[in-house]
Design a protein around this motif. Structure first.
Motif, PDB file in Angstrom:
ATOM      1  N   PHE A 130      43.496  43.861  19.381  1.00 55.43           N
ATOM      2  CA  PHE A 130      44.016  44.306  20.706  1.00 55.43           C
ATOM      3  C   PHE A 130      43.712  43.517  21.884  1.00 55.43           C
ATOM      4  O   PHE A 130      44.219  43.146  22.907  1.00 55.43           O
ATOM      5  N   ALA A 131      42.342  43.061  21.769  1.00 47.40           N
ATOM      6  CA  ALA A 131      41.794  42.383  22.931  1.00 47.40           C
ATOM      7  C   ALA A 131      42.267  41.000  23.145  1.00 47.40           C
ATOM      8  O   ALA A 131      42.828  40.540  24.339  1.00 47.40           O
ATOM      9  N   SER A 132      42.579  40.393  21.989  1.00 48.55           N
ATOM     10  CA  SER A 132      43.057  39.055  22.028  1.00 48.55           C
ATOM     11  C   SER A 132      44.589  39.030  22.598  1.00 48.55           C
ATOM     12  O   SER A 132      44.987  38.346  23.456  1.00 48.55           O
ATOM     13  N   TYR A 155      42.048  46.532  33.743  1.00 45.22           N
ATOM     14  CA  TYR A 155      41.300  47.803  33.932  1.00 45.22           C
ATOM     15  C   TYR A 155      41.113  48.573  32.592  1.00 45.22           C
ATOM     16  O   TYR A 155      40.092  48.785  32.373  1.00 45.22           O
ATOM     17  N   SER A 156      42.150  48.553  32.113  1.00 49.79           N
ATOM     18  CA  SER A 156      42.250  49.286  30.719  1.00 49.79           C
ATOM     19  C   SER A 156      41.265  48.560  29.757  1.00 49.79           C
ATOM     20  O   SER A 156      40.567  49.009  28.844  1.00 49.79           O
ATOM     21  N   LEU A 157      41.504  47.277  29.635  1.00 48.74           N
ATOM     22  CA  LEU A 157      40.539  46.455  28.703  1.00 48.74           C
ATOM     23  C   LEU A 157      39.061  46.382  29.060  1.00 48.74           C
ATOM     24  O   LEU A 157      38.157  46.453  28.342  1.00 48.74           O
ATOM     25  N   ASN A 164      32.714  42.534  27.705  1.00 49.07           N
ATOM     26  CA  ASN A 164      33.371  41.519  27.684  1.00 49.07           C
ATOM     27  C   ASN A 164      33.749  40.954  29.023  1.00 49.07           C
ATOM     28  O   ASN A 164      34.571  41.424  29.739  1.00 49.07           O
ATOM     29  N   ALA A 165      32.843  39.858  29.241  1.00 53.15           N
ATOM     30  CA  ALA A 165      32.981  39.273  30.734  1.00 53.15           C
ATOM     31  C   ALA A 165      34.251  38.829  31.130  1.00 53.15           C
ATOM     32  O   ALA A 165      34.625  38.787  32.317  1.00 53.15           O
ATOM     33  N   ASN A 166      35.213  38.438  30.131  1.00 54.29           N
ATOM     34  CA  ASN A 166      36.355  37.668  30.374  1.00 54.29           C
ATOM     35  C   ASN A 166      37.375  38.524  31.419  1.00 54.29           C
ATOM     36  O   ASN A 166      37.981  38.164  32.333  1.00 54.29           O
ATOM     37  N   PHE A 167      37.286  39.743  30.982  1.00 56.43           N
ATOM     38  CA  PHE A 167      38.242  40.725  31.830  1.00 56.43           C
ATOM     39  C   PHE A 167      37.915  40.824  33.007  1.00 56.43           C
ATOM     40  O   PHE A 167      38.738  40.748  34.019  1.00 56.43           O
ATOM     41  N   LEU A 188      32.545  40.452  39.807  1.00 58.41           N
ATOM     42  CA  LEU A 188      31.750  39.385  39.726  1.00 58.41           C
ATOM     43  C   LEU A 188      30.351  39.788  39.343  1.00 58.41           C
ATOM     44  O   LEU A 188      29.742  39.454  38.036  1.00 58.41           O
ATOM     45  N   ARG A 189      29.943  41.082  39.932  1.00 54.32           N
ATOM     46  CA  ARG A 189      28.835  41.727  39.514  1.00 54.32           C
ATOM     47  C   ARG A 189      28.941  42.330  38.099  1.00 54.32           C
ATOM     48  O   ARG A 189      27.831  42.111  37.356  1.00 54.32           O
ATOM     49  N   LYS A 190      29.822  42.646  37.755  1.00 53.55           N
ATOM     50  CA  LYS A 190      30.077  43.422  36.531  1.00 53.55           C
ATOM     51  C   LYS A 190      30.311  42.151  35.264  1.00 53.55           C
ATOM     52  O   LYS A 190      29.558  42.560  34.287  1.00 53.55           O
ATOM     53  N   ALA A 191      30.637  41.122  35.684  1.00 55.01           N
ATOM     54  CA  ALA A 191      30.635  39.991  34.786  1.00 55.01           C
ATOM     55  C   ALA A 191      29.346  39.413  34.479  1.00 55.01           C
ATOM     56  O   ALA A 191      28.964  39.081  33.437  1.00 55.01           O
ATOM     57  N   ILE A 192      28.393  39.447  35.771  1.00 55.66           N
ATOM     58  CA  ILE A 192      27.275  38.956  35.437  1.00 55.66           C
ATOM     59  C   ILE A 192      26.166  39.755  34.648  1.00 55.66           C
ATOM     60  O   ILE A 192      25.618  39.372  33.847  1.00 55.66           O
ATOM     61  N   GLN A 193      26.486  41.008  34.701  1.00 54.63           N
ATOM     62  CA  GLN A 193      25.880  42.092  33.658  1.00 54.63           C
ATOM     63  C   GLN A 193      26.299  41.971  32.218  1.00 54.63           C
ATOM     64  O   GLN A 193      25.471  41.992  31.413  1.00 54.63           O
ATOM     65  N   ALA A 194      27.607  41.514  32.143  1.00 54.92           N
ATOM     66  CA  ALA A 194      28.141  41.346  30.753  1.00 54.92           C
ATOM     67  C   ALA A 194      27.712  40.288  30.123  1.00 54.92           C
ATOM     68  O   ALA A 194      27.410  39.953  28.889  1.00 54.92           O
TER      69      ALA A 194
END
Length: 361
Positions: A130-132, A155-157, A164-167, A188-194
């Motif tokens: 699904f993710a890929s 958003y769903s992903l 998964n920081a990519n999303f 960006l803040r969520k990506a840094i956390q991930a």
């Protein structure tokens, strides 16, 4: 992809021709279409492979009719009985979704986004990772210029795969292209956390800091013009992007205080004092402003007859600046209104001492 690949591979061409003759004899045997699909897949004729896999899948039924021991039966592939293997059609679906995924990637690389989208969606519906596959569907939507649908899927992903920081990164880049700076900062803040080591984080961080600086400069210009309310707006925009900027938080608090919005000022001053990266040498300055904001709020409560609340607020003001005589006098007035004469007297005495010391200076 065409039959030219099979033509360049004599063995593949022979196998495809043999399977085609067998299909002519027995056009209802799904195994034959599966094997011919595999043969086409071997020579990278993905469209022909997909067509054969789809035909094989359409022939699969709950009660399949197949001849065990046929040279093209599923039993020859896995060693399982024909009925056991054909009923779920799992291998057919696996091969079909794999071919659809590969074909979708080729279409995507060729910028044939609409066709790629169809191929990826079919692959996803057949159980592809699904993710890929969803990331590639997002890419197809972006290619088609349908940013809203791309963001909706992202958003769903991100909800399904929060680590998964990519999303978050991709969505931040989309928001960046649309000038939605605050949403860039959130993702960006969520990506840094991930994944704080993600290679694109620094690029986005620099972008956010540049935009935040622009807003701060605009705030400074408005302060010079005396437009404090507009300056507050620009500081707020900057803090959406950089919420840990204690200095901008402090400056906005000063503006709130000047505009008579004491509670907002208090909140900003308190937040500034809580930031671990602040310049602690300026704590006394911030506390002086915080005390002044509390004093203003206390006076407002006193004038409205809320003497108990006013006294508590003046106490908070004293905690932050204990050498200000007016704070004790104001609290003394509250105590007198509540008939707490002894406490009022103590505060008046403290105020007198502070005023005397101030006069000596």
């Amino acid at each position: 992809m065409s039959d030219s690949n099979s033509a360049s591979d004599p063995a593949a061409a022979t196998e495809i021709a043999r399977l085609s003759r067998a299909i002519y004899v027995d056009p209802e045997d799904p195994a034959l279409y599966l094997f011919r699909g595999d043969a086409y897949l071997d020579v990278c004729d993905l469209q022909s492979a997909i067509g054969n896999y789809k035909k094989a899948l359409s022939l699969v039924s709950p009660s399949p009719k197949a001849t065990t021991g046929s040279p093209f039966s599923f039993a020859n592939v896995t060693g399982k009985s024909v009925a056991e293997e054909i009923r779920p059609g799992r291998w057919i679906k696996y091969q079909l979704r794999r071919a659809l995924f590969l074909w979708g990637q080729i279409l995507l690389d060729q910028h044939r986004f609409k066709e790629a989208l169809v191929s990826f969606e079919e692959s996803r519906d057949l159980g592809m990772c699904f993710a890929s596959v969803s990331l590639r569907i997002v890419a197809a939507y972006i290619g088609l210029g349908d940013f809203d649908e791309a963001i909706r899927l992202l958003y769903s992903l991100s909800e399904k795969y929060p680590t998964n920081a990519n999303f978050h990164i991709i969505r931040a880049k989309l928001y960046q292209s649309q000038g939605c700076h605050d949403f860039v900062a959130i993702d960006l803040r969520k990506a840094i956390q991930a994944d704080p080591s993600h290679p694109l984080i620094m690029e986005l961080l620099e972008y956010v800091m540049v935009v935040a600086t622009v807003y701060k400069n605009k705030a400074a210009e408005q302060i010079k013009k005396g437009h404090f309310d507009i300056a507050v707006f620009f500081f707020s925009q900057a803090l959406e992007l950089d919420p840990f900027d204690w200095c901008s938080t402090f400056k906005r608090g000063v503006l709130f205080h000047a505009l008579g919005q004491s509670e907002s000022a208090i909140e900003d001053f308190t937040t500034a004092l809580e930031q671990p990266e602040r310049d602690t040498t300026r704590d006394s300055e911030i506390r002086a402003h915080l005390s002044s904001a509390y004093n203003k709020l206390g006076v407002d409560h006193f004038r409205q007859g809320r003497f108990l609340q006013a006294a508590a607020i003046f106490s908070l003001a004293i905690e932050n600046k204990s050498d200000e005589a007016i704070l004790y006098r104001n609290r003394s007035d509250c105590y007198l209104k509540m008939q707490r004469v002894a406490e009022a007297k103590d505060d008046l005495q403290r105020a007198a001492v502070l005023e005397s010391n101030q006069q000596r200076k």
